[in-house]
Every structure is written in C-alpha cells, then in structure tokens.
Design an enzyme around this catalytic site. Structure first.
Site, PDB file in Angstrom:
ATOM      1  N   LYS A 105       0.815  -1.220   0.505  1.00 54.14           N
ATOM      2  CA  LYS A 105       0.073  -0.214  -0.248  1.00 54.14           C
ATOM      3  C   LYS A 105       1.067   1.405  -0.367  1.00 54.14           C
ATOM      4  O   LYS A 105       1.840   1.538   0.945  1.00 54.14           O
ATOM      5  CB  LYS A 105      -0.524  -0.327   1.460  1.00 54.14           C
ATOM      6  N   GLY A 166      -7.590   9.139   9.928  1.00 52.14           N
ATOM      7  CA  GLY A 166      -8.023   8.999  10.955  1.00 52.14           C
ATOM      8  C   GLY A 166      -9.641  10.187  11.603  1.00 52.14           C
ATOM      9  O   GLY A 166      -9.658  10.386  12.965  1.00 52.14           O
ATOM     10  N   ALA A 192      -9.691   5.362   4.162  1.00 52.01           N
ATOM     11  CA  ALA A 192      -9.613   6.702   4.830  1.00 52.01           C
ATOM     12  C   ALA A 192     -10.748   7.332   5.020  1.00 52.01           C
ATOM     13  O   ALA A 192     -11.183   7.934   3.762  1.00 52.01           O
ATOM     14  CB  ALA A 192      -8.274   7.885   4.405  1.00 52.01           C
ATOM     15  N   GLY A 193     -10.810   7.942   5.899  1.00 53.79           N
ATOM     16  CA  GLY A 193     -12.361   8.679   6.288  1.00 53.79           C
ATOM     17  C   GLY A 193     -13.519   8.043   6.963  1.00 53.79           C
ATOM     18  O   GLY A 193     -14.338   8.807   6.976  1.00 53.79           O
ATOM     19  N   ALA A 214      -9.119   1.294   9.534  1.00 51.22           N
ATOM     20  CA  ALA A 214      -8.601   1.073  10.846  1.00 51.22           C
ATOM     21  C   ALA A 214      -9.402   1.999  12.129  1.00 51.22           C
ATOM     22  O   ALA A 214     -10.038   1.413  12.835  1.00 51.22           O
ATOM     23  CB  ALA A 214      -6.881   2.064  10.913  1.00 51.22           C
TER      24      ALA A 214
END
Lengths: 260, 66
Positions: A105, A166, A192-193, A214
């Site tokens: 990644k 995050g 993300a987000g 995550a």
C-alpha cells in the site's frame, strides 16, 4: 441455488490476481492492544490487513504479524510515514524482504497536519515500484485524473480517500468517487475517512470494490462490535450496488394503487 | 569501528557483518529487514556483508499501522 444466492456466490473480489471473499480491508493502527485487535479482525471477517514498517524495538513484546498469521490473514505492508518517493521505495523493498510479499500500500504524505497524500511523489514512487515488480496499491486524493494516470502506470488498484486519515468525516466528495469508479479498469478501494458503518455502505453503493479502514474500528468504544458493523455494512452496500437502486425523484410515486 | 544502528551509535569489531549488527537487537531472522546506507541487504547476504566505519544500519520490522 436461487437468484440471490447465485449473485452473491459469483461476487468475488479480485485484487492483484488473487481472490477475496471479503471486501473489507483492515488496518491495524490505533488498537489499544493486540488482544483487542485480534478480536476486531475476527469480527471483521477481513482477509487482507495492513501493517507499517518501523525500526525494530528490542523491548517490544508480541507482534502484529503473529496475530495475522494465526488468523490466516494476508499481510499488506504500507509505506506510512514516508514523505518522498525515495523513502517509500526503500520502505516497500524492506517490507518485501521482511514479509515476503511484493504487495504494497503506497502512501506518501504531504504534511503531518493533514496527512493528505502527495500526488507527485506518489506517482513517482508508483512508477518505480511497478517497474520493480511490486503489486502497487496507491493511496490518493479523490482525484479522477490521478487515478487514471496511476492505473495507466500499472497500479493494481487505486485507493482514493473519503476524508483525511483518522478524521472519521466520511466521504466528503461522493461525486468524485463515482467519477473514479466510472472510468477505472482496476479495483477502487475507498481508503481513509470512514467514521461509521453508513460511510462504508455508501462507499460500496457508489461502486467501490472494497473499503480499507482502521481508526473507525480500532478507536471505537467497542472495536469488536464496530468491526462486525463494518462487515455488515460493506456486504449490504455491495448487495445494494449489485441490486441497482431506484432513481431519485422529485415527487412521490405511489407504491399502492391510487384508486379504489 | 563505530556504526549507527537504528539511530544509535554502536561500537563493533572491524569486519563485523550485517548479521552481527542485527543480533545486537534481536535473535529473529524472519519478519526483519535491513538497509545499510539506504540499500536493502537481503537476508541471504547478512553474514557475508561486512560493515564499514560510519555505516548507517536500519533494522525494520512490521508494527501496527495503516
């Protein structure tokens, strides 16, 4: 099998020449302990999960790699923390050596405050890593032009953000995500987000092939329960996408006969 | 001779190898990768690659992230 069962059984996620039943890719950052992470990964049903590469700390006990190995989850190293193409290429090569995978990644950030990806450095690194035989999965802004260029450069997928890493702000520009999906010939992974389950479902409804998240799980009050929610949301969003939603209309359309 | 391993100065005998530098940190050989002066030294070369004065050795492993 019935029509619904057939549609779901045939719906395999193909990435980098490998087949995955789960369309939820997990990150491991932010979990308070390896035990909590382990429970969350199990609940998520994920088959592919990211790790970061850092200096070996002789004092650290237990390894995220042991957790992934025990669960039979494929490891996806990232280049988090890199600011230049050169750093990212070296990190990817070290990850290939340490983890015996040529998947990466690719993440090259522009600054610490926003953690937004640097498009110039990312593209430069992608070209070099593709030439070096890597399966490159680049993290990018929600930019359809850059997504197309990275696909042409030989990336195995494109991973546009929904919002900054995050932030939990969800998908700030669904229109751009749709534009990326429309023209992509490689998988599109929303990265993300994501803040909560509806964000993950929306990503799939927009046509993304998978979701990577995550913090939304690892920093939730109950990570295992949120992981289960994300698993359901990704499945539900995918099914809705395959089913084909009704068009949006300005006025009502009766669903019952309107005369006696 | 003095080399730098993961940012710290370490005194090592002349002719010390990459493998010896790694063992200063960990007995592990799997899940670990090494770069010397920004170039990867593959595991097969650890015991035959000698370090030189002032070499920058980075020993990395996977941690939670992403």
């Amino acid at each position: 099998m019935d029509e619904v069962g057939d549609a779901l059984a045939e719906d395999v996620f193909l990435l980098g020449g490998e087949k995955f039943a789960s369309r939820l890719i997990m990150g491991t950052g932010g979990a308070p302990s390896l035990e909590v992470l382990d429970q969350a990964l199990e609940a998520s049903g994920t088959e592919l999960t990211t790790v970061a590469m850092r200096r070996l700390d002789p004092a650290s006990r237990g390894s995220v790699l042991d957790v992934l190995r025990r669960r039979g989850i494929k490891v996806l190293p990232n280049t988090a923390g890199c600011f230049t193409a050169g750093e990212a290429v070296l990190t990817a090569r070290l990850a290939r050596e340490a983890l015996e995978t040529n998947w990466v990644k690719l993440e090259v950030i522009a600054d610490e405050r926003t953690l937004l990806p640097d498009p110039i450095e990312t593209f430069d690194a992608a070209e070099r890593l593709v030439a070096d035989g890597f399966v490159v999965l680049p993290y990018i802004g929600d930019d359809p032009a850059l997504a197309r260029r990275l696909e042409q450069a030989g990336c195995a997928a494109v991973m546009p953000l929904g919002a900054p890493i995050g932030s939990g702000l969800g998908i700030r520009n669904p229109h751009n995500i749709e534009l990326i999906v429309e023209s992509a010939g490689v998988p599109v992974i929303l990265d993300a987000g994501i803040g909560t389950a509806s964000d993950a479902a929306l990503a799939m409804e927009l046509g993304c092939d998978a979701v990577l998240l995550a913090s939304a799980v690892t920093r939730a009050q109950r990570p295992g329960l949120m992981a289960a929610a994300m698993r359901s949301a990704v499945t539900a969003g995918r099914q809705a996408r395959l089913a084909g939603r009704i068009p949006r209309k300005r006025y009502a359309e009766a669903s019952s006969p309107n005369r006696l | 001779m003095k080399v730098t391993i993961n940012g710290g100065d370490v005194e090592m005998p002349d002719g010390a190898t990459v493998g010896e530098a790694v063992r200063r940190l960990t007995p592990l050989t799997s899940g670990v990768a090494v770069a010397v002066n920004g170039e990867v030294v593959s595991r097969g070369g650890w015991e035959t690659t000698a370090l030189s004065e002032s070499d920058l050795v980075e020993v990395l492993t996977a941690v939670q992230g992403g």
